[in-house]
Design a protein around this motif. Structure first.
Motif, PDB file in Angstrom:
ATOM      1  N   VAL A 151     -18.100  35.126  64.563  1.00 24.91           N
ATOM      2  CA  VAL A 151     -17.132  34.720  65.586  1.00 24.91           C
ATOM      3  C   VAL A 151     -16.375  33.495  65.082  1.00 24.91           C
ATOM      4  O   VAL A 151     -16.978  32.544  64.575  1.00 24.91           O
ATOM      5  CB  VAL A 151     -17.827  34.397  66.921  1.00 24.91           C
ATOM      6  N   TYR A 152     -15.038  33.525  65.202  1.00 24.86           N
ATOM      7  CA  TYR A 152     -14.187  32.419  64.774  1.00 24.86           C
ATOM      8  C   TYR A 152     -13.521  31.801  66.009  1.00 24.86           C
ATOM      9  O   TYR A 152     -13.107  32.519  66.923  1.00 24.86           O
ATOM     10  CB  TYR A 152     -13.078  32.902  63.830  1.00 24.86           C
ATOM     11  N   ALA A 153     -13.404  30.470  66.020  1.00 28.81           N
ATOM     12  CA  ALA A 153     -12.751  29.789  67.149  1.00 28.81           C
ATOM     13  C   ALA A 153     -11.904  28.637  66.647  1.00 28.81           C
ATOM     14  O   ALA A 153     -12.276  27.942  65.694  1.00 28.81           O
ATOM     15  CB  ALA A 153     -13.802  29.267  68.134  1.00 28.81           C
ATOM     16  N   LYS A 154     -10.758  28.430  67.300  1.00 33.23           N
ATOM     17  CA  LYS A 154      -9.940  27.256  66.990  1.00 33.23           C
ATOM     18  C   LYS A 154     -10.507  26.013  67.654  1.00 33.23           C
ATOM     19  O   LYS A 154     -10.402  24.906  67.118  1.00 33.23           O
ATOM     20  CB  LYS A 154      -8.501  27.504  67.434  1.00 33.23           C
ATOM     21  N   GLY A 155     -11.119  26.196  68.807  1.00 31.75           N
ATOM     22  CA  GLY A 155     -11.755  25.086  69.498  1.00 31.75           C
ATOM     23  C   GLY A 155     -12.893  25.593  70.357  1.00 31.75           C
ATOM     24  O   GLY A 155     -12.770  26.649  70.992  1.00 31.75           O
ATOM     25  N   PHE A 156     -14.007  24.854  70.383  1.00 31.91           N
ATOM     26  CA  PHE A 156     -15.151  25.276  71.191  1.00 31.91           C
ATOM     27  C   PHE A 156     -16.005  24.055  71.524  1.00 31.91           C
ATOM     28  O   PHE A 156     -16.407  23.306  70.634  1.00 31.91           O
ATOM     29  CB  PHE A 156     -16.006  26.308  70.454  1.00 31.91           C
ATOM     30  N   GLU A 157     -16.273  23.896  72.816  1.00 30.64           N
ATOM     31  CA  GLU A 157     -17.100  22.794  73.291  1.00 30.64           C
ATOM     32  C   GLU A 157     -18.412  23.370  73.817  1.00 30.64           C
ATOM     33  O   GLU A 157     -18.436  24.087  74.825  1.00 30.64           O
ATOM     34  CB  GLU A 157     -16.388  22.025  74.400  1.00 30.64           C
ATOM     35  N   ASP A 158     -19.504  23.075  73.125  1.00 32.71           N
ATOM     36  CA  ASP A 158     -20.807  23.639  73.489  1.00 32.71           C
ATOM     37  C   ASP A 158     -21.332  23.057  74.789  1.00 32.71           C
ATOM     38  O   ASP A 158     -21.200  21.852  75.054  1.00 32.71           O
ATOM     39  CB  ASP A 158     -21.830  23.370  72.378  1.00 32.71           C
ATOM     40  N   PHE A 159     -21.969  23.918  75.599  1.00 34.74           N
ATOM     41  CA  PHE A 159     -22.736  23.441  76.734  1.00 34.74           C
ATOM     42  C   PHE A 159     -24.002  22.757  76.219  1.00 34.74           C
ATOM     43  O   PHE A 159     -24.359  22.909  75.037  1.00 34.74           O
ATOM     44  CB  PHE A 159     -23.119  24.598  77.658  1.00 34.74           C
ATOM     45  N   PRO A 160     -24.728  22.003  77.049  1.00 35.72           N
ATOM     46  CA  PRO A 160     -25.996  21.404  76.611  1.00 35.72           C
ATOM     47  C   PRO A 160     -26.944  22.457  76.046  1.00 35.72           C
ATOM     48  O   PRO A 160     -26.990  23.596  76.531  1.00 35.72           O
ATOM     49  CB  PRO A 160     -26.553  20.796  77.905  1.00 35.72           C
ATOM     50  N   VAL A 161     -27.687  22.077  75.014  1.00 35.71           N
ATOM     51  CA  VAL A 161     -28.546  23.031  74.306  1.00 35.71           C
ATOM     52  C   VAL A 161     -29.551  23.684  75.243  1.00 35.71           C
ATOM     53  O   VAL A 161     -29.829  24.892  75.135  1.00 35.71           O
ATOM     54  CB  VAL A 161     -29.270  22.321  73.142  1.00 35.71           C
ATOM     55  N   SER A 162     -30.121  22.919  76.180  1.00 34.02           N
ATOM     56  CA  SER A 162     -31.099  23.491  77.110  1.00 34.02           C
ATOM     57  C   SER A 162     -30.485  24.616  77.935  1.00 34.02           C
ATOM     58  O   SER A 162     -31.115  25.659  78.157  1.00 34.02           O
ATOM     59  CB  SER A 162     -31.658  22.403  78.027  1.00 34.02           C
ATOM     60  N   GLU A 163     -29.237  24.436  78.381  1.00 32.77           N
ATOM     61  CA  GLU A 163     -28.557  25.473  79.152  1.00 32.77           C
ATOM     62  C   GLU A 163     -28.256  26.696  78.280  1.00 32.77           C
ATOM     63  O   GLU A 163     -28.352  27.840  78.734  1.00 32.77           O
ATOM     64  CB  GLU A 163     -27.263  24.923  79.743  1.00 32.77           C
ATOM     65  N   GLN A 164     -27.891  26.439  77.031  1.00 30.51           N
ATOM     66  CA  GLN A 164     -27.600  27.556  76.126  1.00 30.51           C
ATOM     67  C   GLN A 164     -28.838  28.406  75.895  1.00 30.51           C
ATOM     68  O   GLN A 164     -28.771  29.640  75.911  1.00 30.51           O
ATOM     69  CB  GLN A 164     -27.073  27.017  74.794  1.00 30.51           C
ATOM     70  N   HIS A 165     -29.989  27.774  75.686  1.00 35.61           N
ATOM     71  CA  HIS A 165     -31.210  28.521  75.433  1.00 35.61           C
ATOM     72  C   HIS A 165     -31.654  29.298  76.665  1.00 35.61           C
ATOM     73  O   HIS A 165     -32.173  30.414  76.552  1.00 35.61           O
ATOM     74  CB  HIS A 165     -32.308  27.576  74.964  1.00 35.61           C
ATOM     75  N   GLN A 166     -31.465  28.723  77.844  1.00 37.74           N
ATOM     76  CA  GLN A 166     -31.778  29.447  79.069  1.00 37.74           C
ATOM     77  C   GLN A 166     -30.908  30.702  79.190  1.00 37.74           C
ATOM     78  O   GLN A 166     -31.391  31.782  79.542  1.00 37.74           O
ATOM     79  CB  GLN A 166     -31.571  28.546  80.286  1.00 37.74           C
ATOM     80  N   MET A 167     -29.631  30.547  78.913  1.00 30.72           N
ATOM     81  CA  MET A 167     -28.720  31.688  78.965  1.00 30.72           C
ATOM     82  C   MET A 167     -29.077  32.740  77.926  1.00 30.72           C
ATOM     83  O   MET A 167     -29.061  33.949  78.207  1.00 30.72           O
ATOM     84  CB  MET A 167     -27.278  31.205  78.767  1.00 30.72           C
ATOM     85  N   HIS A 168     -29.404  32.297  76.721  1.00 33.23           N
ATOM     86  CA  HIS A 168     -29.760  33.238  75.657  1.00 33.23           C
ATOM     87  C   HIS A 168     -31.003  34.034  76.041  1.00 33.23           C
ATOM     88  O   HIS A 168     -31.069  35.251  75.802  1.00 33.23           O
ATOM     89  CB  HIS A 168     -29.987  32.470  74.356  1.00 33.23           C
ATOM     90  N   ASP A 169     -32.007  33.376  76.617  1.00 26.90           N
ATOM     91  CA  ASP A 169     -33.213  34.076  77.059  1.00 26.90           C
ATOM     92  C   ASP A 169     -32.879  35.085  78.151  1.00 26.90           C
ATOM     93  O   ASP A 169     -33.431  36.198  78.178  1.00 26.90           O
ATOM     94  CB  ASP A 169     -34.253  33.080  77.570  1.00 26.90           C
ATOM     95  N   TRP A 170     -31.969  34.723  79.057  1.00 24.27           N
ATOM     96  CA  TRP A 170     -31.595  35.643  80.128  1.00 24.27           C
ATOM     97  C   TRP A 170     -30.878  36.865  79.560  1.00 24.27           C
ATOM     98  O   TRP A 170     -31.155  38.009  79.967  1.00 24.27           O
ATOM     99  CB  TRP A 170     -30.686  34.931  81.134  1.00 24.27           C
TER     100      TRP A 170
END
Length: 310
Positions: A151-170
């Motif tokens: 995946v390529y992006a010109k701009g991307f602001e990550d959410f907090p890592v804890s929220e990302q991992h929760q979403m990934h598990d879901w």
């Protein structure tokens, strides 16, 4: 790329103990080399984005586990929705997919060559100006062995890592949720069944549509599963070398319609030729078509075998 071209015969790469049939042959690789020689260097990437990597991993896992192809997930998500789970993107998102290749350098090489794609949009994504971040996900694929999503992006602001991992598990739990078996209509878990023609079956319920015998290895046609014998009887393809019906004899090998015996003999011929080309004092380095290839194999035939899209 120039090093790999020594293994190219017609439209087929004959690597040690493996082979790969291209759609365009040498012209696509010569064009890619010329493009690289004229391409101006682009600024270095800012790095990998955790969120983009998770979004890529979601699609790779989904495609691989369910033997799917393409940029739309089994839940109908597209790249913008998948990335939106893990952060805020801006400027644009693009996505490339490569099947059946494990080595990172070979993956990038194939995306740049973009064999068989007239618009070369995979190459355009690799060299698109303004790209600052990328994400990469890789998984096993039921049919093609591996699948790599970039995946390529010109701009991307990550959410907090804890929220990302929760979403990934879901997302992982949703991909593995139970679905009705097409045979018995009882629930079957994603990882405990067998994916046939895009649907998850109990192993004991999956059967050939012709003979109604239970199958674990299937051959799809028009979205329906067939056993080897029924598929051969109705839709048989023959070995290019000896005209033995396929797929009863191992079907295609690396996209080339050869039985195992013809493949071994063809590779022995090419291996001897390659050895003679690098022999000291050789009068000419020009490649000659292997004798068996002249007699049996018509490289670049009018209807080459269908290969997976990048």
């Amino acid at each position: 790329m120039q090093t790999r071209l020594k293994y190219l015969r017609g439209k087929t790469f004959w690597f040690p103990k493996s082979a790969y049939m291209t759609r365009e042959g040498r012209p696509a690789y010569d064009e890619a080399i010329e493009f690289l020689e004229n391409q101006k260097p682009l600024p270095a990437l800012a790095g990998l984005s955790v969120g983009l990597c998770l979004a890529a991993a979601d699609l790779a896992s989904d495609l691989g586990m369910k033997s799917l192809l393409g940029h739309k997930g089994s839940d109908d998500t597209t790249v913008d929705l998948r990335c939106g789970r893990y952060g805020k993107w801006s400027g644009g998102l693009w996505e490339d997919i490569c099947y059946g290749i494990k080595n990172a350098e070979d993956i990038v090489s194939e995306l740049i060559v973009d064999d068989g794609i007239p618009t070369r949009f995979h190459r355009k994504n690799v060299y698109r100006e303004g790209i600052t971040l990328v994400g990469v996900g890789m998984a096993d694929h039921v049919v093609h062995g591996t699948v790599c999503v970039i995946v390529y992006a010109k701009g991307f602001e990550d959410f907090p890592v804890s929220e990302q991992h929760q979403m990934h598990d879901w997302v992982a739990s949703m991909q593995q949720r139970t679905t009705p078996c097409p045979g018995c209509r009882r629930d079957v878990k994603a990882m405990s069944g067998i994916y046939v023609c895009g649907r998850n079956w109990h192993i004991e319920c999956c059967e050939c549509v012709d003979c109604r015998q239970a199958i674990t290895q299937f051959f799809p046609h028009d979205g329906k599963p067939y056993c080897s014998d029924c598929h051969k009887k109705s839709f048989a393809e023959v070995c290019t070398g000896c005209e033995t019906p396929l797929p009863a004899n191992r079907c295609k090998i690396n996209g080339i319609p050869l039985c195992t015996g013809c493949y071994d003999r063809e590779w022995d011929s090419v291996e001897k030729q390659l050895a003679s080309e690098v022999r000291p004092g050789s009068a000419s380095g020009r490649a000659k078509t292997p004798p068996q290839q002249q007699k049996k194999i018509t490289v670049g035939s009018p209807t080459p075998p269908e290969l997976p899209q990048l």
